[in-house]
Design a protein around this motif. Structure first.
Motif: not given
Length: 448
Positions: A69-73, A127-132, A307-313, A347-350
């Motif tokens: 789960i990508n909690l911020h991107t 499988t899941c991402f939190n998008d802003m 989270g990964t943040d965006g691919a620009a950063s 656990r943090m990633a899921t």
């Protein structure tokens, strides 16, 4: 008399299974799936006798984990990958990213960028991402096309952009997108005020009211840089978190992104309020924002996702990289080699990410009754030999290139490292098209 096997949709056998419900690893077990949900978890030999599956996978050298789960991107920003490297945050935003977005951002940009992001994330076990980001209806379309789970932000700022004219317009359009997507079980929404330095007190107060009325999480950048904190002290006479507390933002539904510059009292504040943190270690380092006090936050009981943040950063949407870096930074910055062990990083990633989004009842771990959001990682390669501890290998040895299979809601989206969906979108061609447009609008000419 041998009983008739029970018919199910999917049976996955794996050498190791990390359920994340506990830190223990199951050996030679299987996961039975029916109707998109996990029906059973049991020894593989017993599963073969008890169930007759329409689709079956035997993964003899794999570890099966929950889908990441990508909690911020900012998913659509894949189309700005590498456009402005080696810049501090505010210069990066004000002189490069915001002007490029002003020239490029549209519904087609978000659709194509999010499609590219979905393909990259699925190939890396997400499988899941939190998008802003903007145009959430376009992001919803892309996630649905790829079969992914997504939490979409009702992104809010005070200043006008290509998507909306002011904060009220951002909120109105985001709520309309939420209403249009309400029947899609893979989609949920968050209120997403961008940051304290881009959102007014009045808008934060409205966000607090909406969060309570609609039972939505609040997803907000917070304490990312020292400059942000200093500017808040000068403008508001208080640090950003204190301001957000006064504006009723903090609580179990609050997801603070980055949270790099926290003092001891702020860590206690977040813990006491039941807040979550979206830790983005690669982005924090690449923008020279700093190293978050994750070991201390974890010890305080704060729910921390990754989270990964965006691919620009970043410039990758790679949760394997985030898990490993988070673990290493926690150890190195705290001076404690026992900080953030492999099970905790997973656990943090899921499950922690699912909890932050209010989705932990349906995803984030491998448990009976939950959605079958799963990821299989091969540990058969020479680089993974020998394997004394598969969980340690998952965090410290394996990479996203070892992901072989991915399922969301029981649907196989990646099989033998090949995406099942999305081939018709010609992602390489669309990325090249947007690169050409970006080079024209920014005056940059990149070598082919």
């Amino acid at each position: 008399m041998t009983p008739t096997p029970e018919k199910i949709d999917l049976l996955i056998e794996a050498r190791w299974i990390a359920t994340v419900e506990t830190d223990a690893i199951l050996h030679n077990h299987a996961v039975a799936v029916r109707g998109g949900r996990i029906l059973d978890i049991l020894p593989a030999a017993e599963a073969r006798q008890r169930y007759q599956a329409t689709e079956q996978h035997r993964l003899e050298q794999h570890i099966l984990i929950p889908g990441l789960i990508n909690l911020h991107t900012h998913a659509a920003m894949t189309l700005l990958r590498g456009i402005a490297d080696d810049k501090p945050l505010m210069e990066w935003l004000q002189r490069h990213i915001w002007p490029a977005e002003g020239a490029l951002v549209s519904a087609p940009f978000v659709l194509d960028g999010t499609r590219l992001a979905c393909a990259e994330m699925l190939r890396g076990g997400i499988t899941c991402f939190n998008d802003m980001y903007f145009f959430p209806e376009a992001a919803a379309q892309a996630a649905t096309e790829f079969g992914m789970r997504a939490a979409l932000g009702i992104t809010t700022l005070e200043f006008p952009g290509n998507y909306a004219s002011d904060a009220d317009d951002y909120i109105a359009k985001g709520l309309a997108a939420r209403e249009a997507c309400r029947d899609n079980p893979l989609l949920s929404f968050c209120l997403a005020p961008h940051a304290p330095y881009t959102v007014s007190d009045r808008t934060f107060q409205r966000i607090a009211t909406l969060a309570e009325q609609l039972d939505l999480p609040i997803h907000c950048h917070i304490h990312e840089t020292r400059q942000e904190v200093a500017d808040s002290l000068q403008q508001h006479g208080q640090r950003p978190l204190a301001r957000l507390q006064a504006l009723a933002q903090l609580g179990p539904g609050f997801i603070g992104v980055h949270a790099v510059h926290l003092d001891d009292s702020e860590i206690r504040l977040l813990a006491d309020a039941g807040c979550s943190i979206a830790h983005c270690p690669t982005s924090n380092l690449k923008l020279a924002s700093g190293i978050a006090r994750i070991a201390e936050m974890d010890a305080a009981g704060i729910n921390i996702g990754l989270g990964t943040d965006g691919a620009a950063s970043n410039n990758r949407l790679d949760m394997f990289g985030e898990m490993r870096l988070a673990a290493l930074l926690a150890k190195g910055s705290s001076g404690d080699a026992a900080a953030l062990p492999a099970a905790r990083a997973l656990r943090m990633a899921t499950l922690n990410g699912a909890k932050a989004l209010g989705l932990d009842a349906i995803t984030g771990s491998i448990a009976r009754g939950k959605q079958a959001d799963l990821c299989a990682v091969s540990l058969a390669e020479l680089e993974c030999q020998p394997c004394y501890d598969p969980l340690s290998h998952l965090i410290h040895v394996a990479g996203r290139e070892q992901v072989s299979h991915v399922w969301a809601a029981g649907n196989c989206l990646l099989e033998h490292k090949t995406l099942r969906l999305g081939k018709e979108f010609r992602l390489d061609a669309s990325a090249a098209l947007w690169q050409n447009k970006a080079e024209v609008c920014t005056g940059k000419a990149h070598a082919p």
